[in-house]
Design a protein around this motif. Structure first.
Motif, PDB file in Angstrom:
ATOM      1  N   MET A 104      30.828  44.826  50.682  1.00 32.22           N
ATOM      2  CA  MET A 104      31.886  44.809  49.715  1.00 32.22           C
ATOM      3  C   MET A 104      32.592  46.168  49.657  1.00 32.22           C
ATOM      4  SD  MET A 104      33.107  42.483  47.852  1.00 32.22           S
ATOM      5  CE  MET A 104      32.778  41.447  46.500  1.00 32.22           C
ATOM      6  N   LYS A 105      31.826  47.237  49.865  1.00 30.65           N
ATOM      7  CA  LYS A 105      32.432  48.562  49.850  1.00 30.65           C
ATOM      8  C   LYS A 105      33.409  48.746  51.000  1.00 30.65           C
ATOM      9  CE  LYS A 105      29.132  51.517  47.517  1.00 30.65           C
ATOM     10  NZ  LYS A 105      28.272  52.684  47.651  1.00 30.65           N
ATOM     11  N   ILE A 106      33.076  48.187  52.154  1.00 32.17           N
ATOM     12  CA  ILE A 106      33.953  48.328  53.320  1.00 32.17           C
ATOM     13  C   ILE A 106      35.288  47.637  53.062  1.00 32.17           C
ATOM     14  CG2 ILE A 106      34.219  47.745  55.756  1.00 32.17           C
ATOM     15  CD1 ILE A 106      31.174  48.029  56.003  1.00 32.17           C
ATOM     16  N   ILE A 107      35.241  46.458  52.457  1.00 30.29           N
ATOM     17  CA  ILE A 107      36.475  45.739  52.133  1.00 30.29           C
ATOM     18  C   ILE A 107      37.296  46.546  51.137  1.00 30.29           C
ATOM     19  CG2 ILE A 107      37.396  43.660  51.040  1.00 30.29           C
ATOM     20  CD1 ILE A 107      34.952  42.177  52.164  1.00 30.29           C
ATOM     21  N   ARG A 108      36.627  47.137  50.130  1.00 27.78           N
ATOM     22  CA  ARG A 108      37.332  47.946  49.137  1.00 27.78           C
ATOM     23  C   ARG A 108      38.001  49.149  49.787  1.00 27.78           C
ATOM     24  NH1 ARG A 108      34.206  51.018  44.480  1.00 27.78           N
ATOM     25  NH2 ARG A 108      33.298  51.821  46.377  1.00 27.78           N
ATOM     26  N   TYR A 109      37.320  49.794  50.713  1.00 26.26           N
ATOM     27  CA  TYR A 109      37.895  50.956  51.380  1.00 26.26           C
ATOM     28  C   TYR A 109      39.086  50.571  52.253  1.00 26.26           C
ATOM     29  CZ  TYR A 109      33.858  53.706  49.922  1.00 26.26           C
ATOM     30  OH  TYR A 109      32.895  54.349  49.191  1.00 26.26           O
ATOM     31  N   ILE A 110      38.986  49.465  52.962  1.00 30.59           N
ATOM     32  CA  ILE A 110      40.086  49.034  53.826  1.00 30.59           C
ATOM     33  C   ILE A 110      41.312  48.666  52.993  1.00 30.59           C
ATOM     34  CG2 ILE A 110      40.830  47.200  55.393  1.00 30.59           C
ATOM     35  CD1 ILE A 110      37.958  47.223  56.532  1.00 30.59           C
ATOM     36  N   VAL A 111      41.093  47.915  51.911  1.00 32.11           N
ATOM     37  CA  VAL A 111      42.213  47.496  51.068  1.00 32.11           C
ATOM     38  C   VAL A 111      42.848  48.698  50.375  1.00 32.11           C
ATOM     39  CG1 VAL A 111      42.796  46.149  49.023  1.00 32.11           C
ATOM     40  CG2 VAL A 111      41.353  45.156  50.766  1.00 32.11           C
ATOM     41  N   SER A 112      42.037  49.627  49.895  1.00 39.22           N
ATOM     42  CA  SER A 112      42.600  50.796  49.220  1.00 39.22           C
ATOM     43  C   SER A 112      43.345  51.701  50.199  1.00 39.22           C
ATOM     44  CB  SER A 112      41.513  51.575  48.492  1.00 39.22           C
ATOM     45  OG  SER A 112      40.562  52.072  49.395  1.00 39.22           O
ATOM     46  N   MET A 166      51.736  46.068  46.055  1.00 38.04           N
ATOM     47  CA  MET A 166      51.198  45.438  44.855  1.00 38.04           C
ATOM     48  C   MET A 166      50.185  44.347  45.211  1.00 38.04           C
ATOM     49  SD  MET A 166      52.302  46.886  42.159  1.00 38.04           S
ATOM     50  CE  MET A 166      52.087  45.709  40.861  1.00 38.04           C
ATOM     51  N   LEU A 167      50.428  43.637  46.304  1.00 40.74           N
ATOM     52  CA  LEU A 167      49.473  42.629  46.755  1.00 40.74           C
ATOM     53  C   LEU A 167      48.139  43.268  47.107  1.00 40.74           C
ATOM     54  CD1 LEU A 167      48.862  39.686  47.635  1.00 40.74           C
ATOM     55  CD2 LEU A 167      49.642  40.368  49.902  1.00 40.74           C
ATOM     56  N   PHE A 168      48.185  44.370  47.832  1.00 42.55           N
ATOM     57  CA  PHE A 168      46.936  45.038  48.202  1.00 42.55           C
ATOM     58  C   PHE A 168      46.266  45.682  46.991  1.00 42.55           C
ATOM     59  CE2 PHE A 168      48.637  44.726  52.517  1.00 42.55           C
ATOM     60  CZ  PHE A 168      47.515  44.223  53.153  1.00 42.55           C
ATOM     61  N   LEU A 169      47.055  46.155  46.023  1.00 41.19           N
ATOM     62  CA  LEU A 169      46.449  46.675  44.803  1.00 41.19           C
ATOM     63  C   LEU A 169      45.771  45.567  44.011  1.00 41.19           C
ATOM     64  CD1 LEU A 169      49.072  49.283  43.561  1.00 41.19           C
ATOM     65  CD2 LEU A 169      46.789  49.712  44.453  1.00 41.19           C
ATOM     66  N   SER A 170      46.374  44.378  44.010  1.00 40.32           N
ATOM     67  CA  SER A 170      45.727  43.268  43.306  1.00 40.32           C
ATOM     68  C   SER A 170      44.434  42.860  44.009  1.00 40.32           C
ATOM     69  CB  SER A 170      46.674  42.081  43.171  1.00 40.32           C
ATOM     70  OG  SER A 170      46.922  41.471  44.416  1.00 40.32           O
ATOM     71  N   LEU A 171      44.437  42.866  45.332  1.00 38.50           N
ATOM     72  CA  LEU A 171      43.202  42.569  46.064  1.00 38.50           C
ATOM     73  C   LEU A 171      42.136  43.630  45.805  1.00 38.50           C
ATOM     74  CD1 LEU A 171      44.649  41.315  49.463  1.00 38.50           C
ATOM     75  CD2 LEU A 171      43.633  39.953  47.630  1.00 38.50           C
ATOM     76  N   LEU A 172      42.578  44.875  45.640  1.00 36.41           N
ATOM     77  CA  LEU A 172      41.644  45.946  45.304  1.00 36.41           C
ATOM     78  C   LEU A 172      41.028  45.713  43.933  1.00 36.41           C
ATOM     79  CD1 LEU A 172      40.403  48.699  45.999  1.00 36.41           C
ATOM     80  CD2 LEU A 172      42.421  49.746  44.957  1.00 36.41           C
ATOM     81  N   MET A 173      41.838  45.284  42.982  1.00 35.14           N
ATOM     82  CA  MET A 173      41.302  44.975  41.642  1.00 35.14           C
ATOM     83  C   MET A 173      40.321  43.804  41.697  1.00 35.14           C
ATOM     84  SD  MET A 173      42.485  47.143  39.563  1.00 35.14           S
ATOM     85  CE  MET A 173      42.870  48.462  40.670  1.00 35.14           C
ATOM     86  N   LEU A 174      40.602  42.827  42.568  1.00 35.01           N
ATOM     87  CA  LEU A 174      39.683  41.699  42.723  1.00 35.01           C
ATOM     88  C   LEU A 174      38.340  42.154  43.273  1.00 35.01           C
ATOM     89  CD1 LEU A 174      39.096  38.643  42.736  1.00 35.01           C
ATOM     90  CD2 LEU A 174      40.047  38.593  45.054  1.00 35.01           C
ATOM     91  N   THR A 175      38.346  42.965  44.308  1.00 41.88           N
ATOM     92  CA  THR A 175      37.081  43.427  44.883  1.00 41.88           C
ATOM     93  C   THR A 175      36.319  44.307  43.901  1.00 41.88           C
ATOM     94  OG1 THR A 175      38.191  45.271  45.984  1.00 41.88           O
ATOM     95  CG2 THR A 175      37.849  43.269  47.271  1.00 41.88           C
ATOM     96  N   MET A 176      37.032  45.154  43.170  1.00 44.35           N
ATOM     97  CA  MET A 176      36.357  45.991  42.183  1.00 44.35           C
ATOM     98  C   MET A 176      35.785  45.144  41.046  1.00 44.35           C
ATOM     99  SD  MET A 176      38.965  49.232  42.094  1.00 44.35           S
ATOM    100  CE  MET A 176      38.236  49.948  40.656  1.00 44.35           C
ATOM    101  N   GLY A 177      36.503  44.094  40.642  1.00 45.98           N
ATOM    102  CA  GLY A 177      35.999  43.204  39.610  1.00 45.98           C
ATOM    103  C   GLY A 177      34.744  42.472  40.048  1.00 45.98           C
TER     104      GLY A 177
END
Length: 76
Positions: free
Chosen positions: A1-9, A32-43
């Motif tokens: 999950m961390k890898i996905i968060r790093y790639i999206v951010s 904004m799409l990638f920021l929303s995906l970042l919020m999803l992964t962090m959530g």
């Protein structure tokens, strides 16, 4: 999950940096799409840690920024 968060951010940061450096904001809705995906992964990470309050807040932020991003796609 961390890898996905790093790639999206990193992708969101790249689009934001491009907009700031060049002054061309045509890719803001993609950022904004990638920021929303970042919020999803962090959530989802917060739910795994049993922090439900923060998880729900981040999922609400995901829904709002996802909506704004979709509106950006439809308008432009």
């Amino acid at each position: 999950m961390k890898i996905i968060r790093y790639i999206v951010s990193l992708t969101a940061l790249t689009f934001a940096s491009y907009g700031l450096i060049t002054g061309d904001y045509t890719y803001n809705h993609i950022m904004m799409l990638f920021l929303s995906l970042l919020m999803l992964t962090m959530g989802l990470e917060e739910f795994e840690r049993n922090n439900k309050g923060t998880g729900f807040l981040l999922l609400g932020t995901f829904l709002f920024t996802g909506y704004v991003s979709i509106q950006g796609f439809l308008i432009s």
